[in-house]
Design a protein around this motif. Structure first.
Motif, mmCIF file in Angstrom:
data_model
loop_
_atom_site.group_PDB
_atom_site.id
_atom_site.type_symbol
_atom_site.label_atom_id
_atom_site.label_comp_id
_atom_site.label_asym_id
_atom_site.label_seq_id
_atom_site.Cartn_x
_atom_site.Cartn_y
_atom_site.Cartn_z
ATOM 1 N N LYS A 51 0.830 -1.210 0.000
ATOM 2 C CA LYS A 51 0.000 0.000 0.000
ATOM 3 C C LYS A 51 0.864 1.259 0.000
ATOM 4 O O LYS A 51 0.499 2.271 -0.602
ATOM 5 N N ILE A 90 1.944 1.661 -3.528
ATOM 6 C CA ILE A 90 0.840 2.229 -4.312
ATOM 7 C C ILE A 90 0.802 3.742 -4.163
ATOM 8 O O ILE A 90 0.597 4.474 -5.128
ATOM 9 N N LEU A 91 1.003 4.215 -2.945
ATOM 10 C CA LEU A 91 0.993 5.660 -2.705
ATOM 11 C C LEU A 91 2.053 6.343 -3.561
ATOM 12 O O LEU A 91 1.779 7.355 -4.226
ATOM 13 N N ILE A 137 0.986 6.230 -7.313
ATOM 14 C CA ILE A 137 -0.071 7.187 -7.671
ATOM 15 C C ILE A 137 0.475 8.613 -7.669
ATOM 16 O O ILE A 137 0.120 9.428 -8.540
ATOM 17 N N PHE A 192 -5.901 8.220 1.944
ATOM 18 C CA PHE A 192 -5.985 6.763 2.015
ATOM 19 C C PHE A 192 -6.202 6.280 3.448
ATOM 20 O O PHE A 192 -6.566 5.128 3.667
ATOM 21 N N CYS A 223 -7.979 4.845 -8.258
ATOM 22 C CA CYS A 223 -6.716 4.231 -8.680
ATOM 23 C C CYS A 223 -6.211 3.256 -7.613
ATOM 24 O O CYS A 223 -5.732 2.158 -7.927
ATOM 25 N N ARG A 224 -6.317 3.660 -6.369
ATOM 26 C CA ARG A 224 -5.877 2.782 -5.277
ATOM 27 C C ARG A 224 -6.698 1.490 -5.261
ATOM 28 O O ARG A 224 -6.144 0.396 -5.122
ATOM 29 N N SER A 225 -8.012 1.597 -5.421
ATOM 30 C CA SER A 225 -8.869 0.408 -5.436
ATOM 31 C C SER A 225 -8.500 -0.527 -6.581
ATOM 32 O O SER A 225 -8.452 -1.750 -6.422
#
Length: 318
Positions: free
Chosen positions: A91, A94-95, A98, A118, A137-139
């Motif tokens: 996660k 991911i941050l 993005i 988030f 985008c995170r999902s």
């Protein structure tokens, strides 16, 4: 219309229509149980065999040694341990992904703002649309890792290629959820030149045709390429074609991340501090078709993220 009606209208077999539906080559098609529902306005897809002479690019990547990258990827694929802890690290990755993706799109957002968002907080100094886009985008990236598996994460194994035109449309609609729910993810109604026009070649091709050419290359010519190279080829061509109306760069980056994940690698882009260099390399790539510098830059980002995901004892001696 039904498969039978489409077959009669286009003068092809029903079996061929079903294949085109399953490959995502008919715009707007929806599956309902065992049946395919095809919009009356959908056009008959072109014959991919007739499009093979039209190349979006004679893409090259030069001479590369990706052995260290592959070694770390194998360590990651064999990784055992606490899935919850690993997902926490994922996660954070991911941050960063993005943040870099938004920077490529020209959207100003910081890692601190994304961390708050988030974490479930509203960020008043970010536009609502930006917040929705980031959450979508995170999902998507979390679902990708559930599909693919990464490290100790269990995932669904797919035998077919990662993307087709239907899945790209679905991905775009998911990205735009809450932002423009009336967007049908239809291709832009414009014609653009091929990537490598020769001499006085002034021909223009509709976006739909260019996408069909691209997916033909992706599913056939690029199938045995290294996952990093294949992902970058797809990313670069989606940036050039810009198939949909909004957030072209963010969309292409999500596809890049998904393609890397299905190849067994974490989703990465270059650090925001190196984006200007990355964009300059991409511009040269579009002119010359040589992805060598871009591949090297992304390889370094992958090596960095892999070392953060792998336990220190695993890295010792590699």
């Amino acid at each position: 219309m039904s498969v039978r009606q489409a077959a009669q209208k286009w003068d092809i077999s029903e079996r061929r229509v079903r294949i085109l539906c399953s490959e995502g080559r008919i715009e707007g098609v929806v599956r309902s149980g065992w049946a395919w529902n095809i919009p009356l306005t959908s056009l008959k897809p072109g014959d991919g065999r007739q499009l093979r002479h039209l190349k979006n690019f004679e893409l090259r990547f030069g001479s590369l040694d990706l052995s260290r990258l592959d070694t770390l990827q194998k360590q990651l694929s064999c990784m055992k341990g606490n899935e919850t802890t690993f997902l926490g690290d994922y996660k954070k990755l991911i941050l960063r992904f993005i943040e870099s993706s938004f920077a490529c799109e020209g959207i100003a957002v910081t890692s601190d703002q994304l961390s708050l968002l988030f974490g479930g907080e509203f960020v008043p100094d970010l536009a609502m649309e930006t917040q929705l886009l980031a959450l979508n985008c995170r999902s998507i990236l979390l679902r990708f890792v559930q599909e693919t598996g990464l490290g100790p994460c269990k995932g669904l194994k797919k035998e077919s290629s990662t993307f087709n035109e239907q899945r790209l449309s679905t991905l775009y609609r998911t990205m735009m959820q809450g932002i423009d729910d009336e967007d049908l993810a239809l291709y832009r109604k414009v014609s653009i030149p091929p990537a490598n026009p020769q001499g006085n070649d002034l021909r223009l091709f509709p976006v739909s045709v260019q996408m069909e050419i691209l997916m033909n290359q992706y599913e056939n010519e690029w199938i045995h390429l290294h996952p990093l190279v294949r992902a970058l080829f797809l990313y670069g061509e989606l940036l050039r074609i810009c198939p949909f109306e909004h957030y072209c760069s963010v969309f292409a980056t999500l596809v890049l991340g998904g393609e890397l994940l299905f190849g067994g690698y974490p989703p990465v882009l270059v650090d925001p501090s190196h984006l200007d260099e990355f964009k300059a390399s991409l511009m040269l790539t579009r002119k010359r078709g040589n992805y060598q510098n871009v591949v090297r830059m992304l390889e370094q980002s992958l090596l960095y993220e892999l070392t953060k995901l792998l336990p220190k004892e695993t890295l010792h001696g590699l």
